[in-house]
Design a protein around this motif. Structure first.
Motif, mmCIF file in Angstrom:
data_model
loop_
_atom_site.group_PDB
_atom_site.id
_atom_site.type_symbol
_atom_site.label_atom_id
_atom_site.label_comp_id
_atom_site.label_asym_id
_atom_site.label_seq_id
_atom_site.Cartn_x
_atom_site.Cartn_y
_atom_site.Cartn_z
ATOM 1 N N GLY A 1 0.814 -1.216 0.000
ATOM 2 C CA GLY A 1 0.000 0.000 0.000
ATOM 3 C C GLY A 1 0.839 1.254 0.000
ATOM 4 N N GLU A 2 1.932 1.246 0.757
ATOM 5 C CA GLU A 2 2.800 2.421 0.811
ATOM 6 C C GLU A 2 3.480 2.675 -0.530
ATOM 7 O OE1 GLU A 2 6.898 3.746 3.095
ATOM 8 O OE2 GLU A 2 5.427 2.548 4.186
ATOM 9 N N ILE A 3 3.970 1.605 -1.161
ATOM 10 C CA ILE A 3 4.622 1.775 -2.466
ATOM 11 C C ILE A 3 3.619 2.284 -3.498
ATOM 12 C CG2 ILE A 3 5.796 0.582 -4.351
ATOM 13 C CD1 ILE A 3 6.884 -1.384 -2.283
ATOM 14 N N ALA A 4 2.402 1.722 -3.474
ATOM 15 C CA ALA A 4 1.387 2.138 -4.448
ATOM 16 C C ALA A 4 0.987 3.590 -4.232
ATOM 17 C CB ALA A 4 0.166 1.224 -4.336
ATOM 18 N N ARG A 5 0.923 4.008 -2.972
ATOM 19 C CA ARG A 5 0.487 5.381 -2.679
ATOM 20 C C ARG A 5 1.588 6.390 -3.002
ATOM 21 N NH1 ARG A 5 1.410 8.639 1.345
ATOM 22 N NH2 ARG A 5 2.398 7.014 2.580
ATOM 23 N N LEU A 6 2.811 6.101 -2.540
ATOM 24 C CA LEU A 6 3.910 7.040 -2.756
ATOM 25 C C LEU A 6 4.470 6.972 -4.178
ATOM 26 C CD1 LEU A 6 5.967 6.555 0.544
ATOM 27 C CD2 LEU A 6 4.352 8.382 0.014
ATOM 28 N N ARG A 7 4.202 5.815 -4.874
ATOM 29 C CA ARG A 7 4.850 5.534 -6.164
ATOM 30 C C ARG A 7 6.365 5.616 -6.010
ATOM 31 N NH1 ARG A 7 1.716 2.487 -8.332
ATOM 32 N NH2 ARG A 7 2.925 2.637 -10.265
ATOM 33 N N GLU A 8 6.843 5.118 -4.873
ATOM 34 C CA GLU A 8 8.276 5.108 -4.579
ATOM 35 C C GLU A 8 8.530 4.027 -3.543
ATOM 36 O OE1 GLU A 8 11.303 7.959 -2.130
ATOM 37 O OE2 GLU A 8 10.234 8.909 -3.791
ATOM 38 N N ASN A 9 9.607 3.262 -3.725
ATOM 39 C CA ASN A 9 10.010 2.250 -2.754
ATOM 40 C C ASN A 9 11.083 2.862 -1.872
ATOM 41 O OD1 ASN A 9 10.570 -0.063 -1.329
ATOM 42 N ND2 ASN A 9 10.689 -1.381 -3.128
#
Length: 821
Positions: free
Chosen positions: A515-523
């Motif tokens: 969810g965090e990667i999808a929201r921020l569009r950053e790993n």
């Protein structure tokens, strides 16, 4: 963090409390600077060590006679932290020795009746651990000598903390809804800290009429209308030219940088403006910053109680602000007063609303109906007889909403028509307060004239999900390829595929991580600063991730078995499984392809391959020219995967030596650890060259006995990967080895950070495998013994240099029995 034991770090200014806090939190949570008194408001972070979870609290420097305008408030916050703590860590400067302020801070800790540990910091040289002895005079037990900057001794301190934590049942990790993270930003002195204090209902943050009181990003939790929020207080942000020319120096630049970086963590930003000063050019710049980052926005007009009001004052004020920037037309505005509490709760209500709006997904059929209506309202533009055709659109991401429009010719999309489409879609669907990304793509199969290229038009798109639309095809997945594992290499592979125009699935094990990667569009933990392509769909649903016919596994070697056992119910015979894991399984000594064949015994052997070579994720993701080797599998399967991955940035070779390619990729990590240990001891290029050369000889000897082709180890997965891993600071194995060589405990180093040091378990497995096969592996054995803390790094060097004399090519067996697995 509610209900967890609390550990407060206290001490006089500039003894390294914040550095220690960052080391314990395993991230740069606190601002660190040479100037004393940087930390003012207490900072908190959850820490897990030895199976226990607790909250560590960083406090400001204890100096009751400080001259800073907020010194009294800082000391008050230290007393509050002491009163709430279960364990206190008193940090002292071992190099400066015992001071009067140290004694005063120790007396305060003693009076509180808490368990106290003395951390003698800045013992950077292990040979000077005797510097800590002076602090026995404080009467608080044995001081722990450590270096927070280098990490030495921090593990011992954490062990001591855990031993002193109160017994009791810890609350389980929060499994509820993710809290809404709200960054409170604005120019200096607009009332950010006062607003947060009013929302919390108590004086959590230090406030002062002096500009620049807040220096760090401070997180505070609250609950509003049944929803959890995390409020991020930030430093005031002045114009860049004033920051560079101002008297705040480097400290202000770092504070402003952290304030802007908080936007990447936030779901929503509350931008405070001063009602008396109006909407300024700097406020406009901050709106632009929020829009570029992609988080939601709520505008809070603070100090509204000071404005003289007449009929229509609010409406005129609002109209003037909204006309200052296009995004503000869709942003909620709250007219509030932090001083009186007027309408401050509405700011959180608006933030929750913007969060929900940014997370909304529009069904593709509904979206395309709206696009058709827009084209009917306003005819698309044309140029030299060619008219824009919007073939279809699909929403590919949320927070912020991203919509891809497939058109006949992207050059025909004038910015004014794109602005019209955005206004039309917002009027239809909302997305209040959130930036909207409209991404224009040329539809494959259509030429630049807007006509189908070929005898037939493309099939009608169907069933979009996660941002990817595939053409109808019986039994065909919606995606071509899935990358399993959202670490640095998995993310880099997904980005490489997306840059080539292939839409990949990226699977992360933990839903919150996905969810965090999808929201921020950053790993952020693995590849910070790299924005993910909108073509990448991130998921934690394993069944969904196994829909594509090609699976690229980017998992640590020790986790492959568990993943395969979980996934085998969904893996089909037609699946092509390509693993990029570089290690040997510790319990069985099997290579990764052997593990897969053992867990998936019915899967066609020709559809299991490995991808290896000198490929640092940090370089591949930037398009730096790189090479890989693909081994195993049937020739037609190899060719299919090679075609999928290869372009002018990543050249992929093929090999039929699966054993050699896997062994080279696994064992080079062990040698890289040895090179890092050598560097940490202060040795030079001669030693590193010797370790690389003799290490390669060890790899070749073991490979020959297992049936590998000796020339494989002169190729990309052997010498190439070994040189890259043993010389580059991108290498986690090299970095870990350097820390161990510099004196840190191996067990402590190997626990740090999100990345796995693959060479550690592989060293153990390689030594056992060598014993089974009757192959000498002196370097791997020495590394294994250092990691097991049987010998010191210097003893390991002595053992290698003191071996019996022999010829350089002696025992280099280039032929051996074929591996029976």
């Amino acid at each position: 963090m509610k209900g967890l034991p609390r550990v407060a770090i206290v001490g006089r200014p500039n003894v390294g409390k914040s550095t220690l806090f960052n080391r314990m939190a395993r991230r740069r949570a606190a601002l660190v600077h040479d100037e004393p008194g940087v930390t003012r408001d207490p900072l908190e972070a959850e820490v897990e060590w030895a199976g226990r979870r607790f909250v560590v609290v960083d406090t400001g420097g204890y100096d009751p006679r400080g001259e800073a305008p907020v010194a009294v408030q800082v000391v008050g916050k230290v007393h509050e932290a002491i009163a709430r703590a279960d364990v206190l860590v008193l940090v002292v400067d071992a190099q400066q020795g015992l001071t009067g302020l140290d004694a005063e801070a120790a007396e305060q800790a003693r009076r509180a009746g808490r368990r106290v540990l003395v951390a003698a910091n800045k013992v950077d040289d292990p040979a000077r651990s005797d510097l800590a002895a002076e602090f026995y005079r404080l009467g608080l037990g044995d001081p722990v000598a450590l270096s927070a900057e280098h990490g030495r001794g921090v593990g011992d301190l954490l062990d001591a903390i855990v031993a002193r934590l109160p017994e009791g049942v810890e609350p389980p990790p929060d499994q509820g809804l993710e809290p809404v993270r709200v960054a409170v930003i604005g120019r200096p002195n607009v009332g950010k800290s006062s607003l947060i204090n009013r929302l919390l209902g108590y004086e959590r943050l230090i406030t002062s009429p002096e500009a620049g009181t807040t220096r760090d990003v401070v997180d505070s939790r609250c609950r509003h209308e049944g929803r959890d929020f995390v409020l991020l207080d930030t430093a005031g942000i002045r114009r860049r030219s004033r920051v560079l020319a101002g008297t705040g120096g480097d400290l202000e630049r770092v504070s402003v940088s952290k304030a802007l970086a908080s936007l990447k963590r936030a779901h929503v930003a509350l931008l405070l403006i001063d009602a008396m000063e109006g909407f300024t050019d700097q406020d406009r710049r901050l709106v632009r910053q929020v829009e570029q980052v992609g988080c939601g926005l709520v505008l809070v007009v603070n100090k509204w109680d000071l404005v003289e009001k007449q009929t229509g004052t609010l409406e005129r004020y609002e109209k003037g602000v909204r006309s200052a920037y296009p995004l503000l037309e869709w942003v909620p505005m709250v007219f509030a007063s932090a001083a009186t509490g007027q309408r401050v709760r509405q700011a959180l209500t608006a933030a929750g609303y913007v969060y929900e709006q940014a997370g909304m997904r529009v069904p593709t059929a509904t979206l395309n109906a709206s696009l058709q209506a827009a084209a009917a309202l306003r005819q698309p533009p044309s140029h030299k007889g060619r008219r824009l055709k919007i073939l279809y659109g699909t929403q590919v991401a949320i927070r912020p909403p991203q919509i891809v429009l497939f058109v006949n010719d992207p050059d025909l999309v004038h910015f004014s028509y794109q602005r019209f489409l955005e206004r039309h879609l917002r009027a239809q669907f909302g997305f209040a307060g959130s930036p909207m990304r409209l991404i224009v793509r040329a539809r494959e199969g259509w030429d630049r004239r807007g006509a189908p290229a070929g005898p037939a038009a493309p099939p009608r798109p169907t069933r979009p999900q996660g941002g990817i639309t595939m053409a109808e095809s019986p039994g065909r997945s919606r995606w071509t390829v899935a990358v399993i594992g959202a670490g640095s290499w998995g993310t880099a592979l997904a980005m490489h595929l997306a840059d080539r125009g292939t839409a990949p699935l990226l699977w992360a094990r933990r839903p919150e991580r996905a969810g965090e990667i999808a929201r921020l569009r950053e790993n952020t933990p693995y590849l910070p600063g790299i924005t993910l392509s909108p073509l990448i769909h991130v998921t934690s649903d394993l069944e969904e991730a196994l829909e594509p016919p090609i699976l690229l596994l980017a998992l640590p070697a020790q986790t492959v078995r568990a993943w395969a056992e979980r996934a085998r119910g969904w893996i089909r015979p037609e699946h092509v499984v390509v693993h990029g894991s570089k290690g040997l399984e510790v319990g069985t000594l099997l290579r990764v392809s052997q593990v897969l064949r053992q867990v998936l015994p019915d899967h066609p052997e020709g559809r299991i391959l490995t991808l290896s070579g000198p490929n640092h994720a940090e370089e591949v993701v930037r398009g730096v020219p790189s090479t890989s080797v693909l081994a195993g599998g049937d020739p037609d399967v190899q060719a299919r995967v090679q075609q999928l991955l290869m372009d002018r940035r990543l050249r992929v070779y093929t090999s039929d030596d699966l054993v050699g390619v896997e062994l080279g990729g696994a064992l080079k990590n062990v040698i890289a650890l040895g090179c890092g240990i050598s560097d940490g001891l202060g040795y030079g290029d001669n030693t590193r060259a010797a370790l690389i050369t003799r290490g390669l000889a060890e790899i070749r000897r073991l490979g020959a006995q297992m049936g590998a082709h000796p020339f494989t180890f002169s190729g990309l997965s052997g010498l190439g990967d070994l040189v890259a891993t043993a010389t580059s600071l991108h290498s986690r194995n090299l970095r870990a080895g350097r820390a161990i060589g510099a004196g840190r405990r191996p067990s402590e180093v190997l626990r740090e950070g999100p990345m796995v040091v693959e060479g550690a378990p592989t060293a153990h497995a390689a030594v056992r495998l060598g014993e089974q096969r009757g192959v000498e592996l002196p370097i791997a054995t020495a590394v294994h013994r250092v990691l097991s803390e049987e010998i010191t790094p210097r003893e390991a060097v002595d053992s290698l240099m003191g071996r019996d004399p022999r010829g350089e090519l002696e025992a280099l067996d280039l032929a051996g029995p074929k591996d029976d697995l």
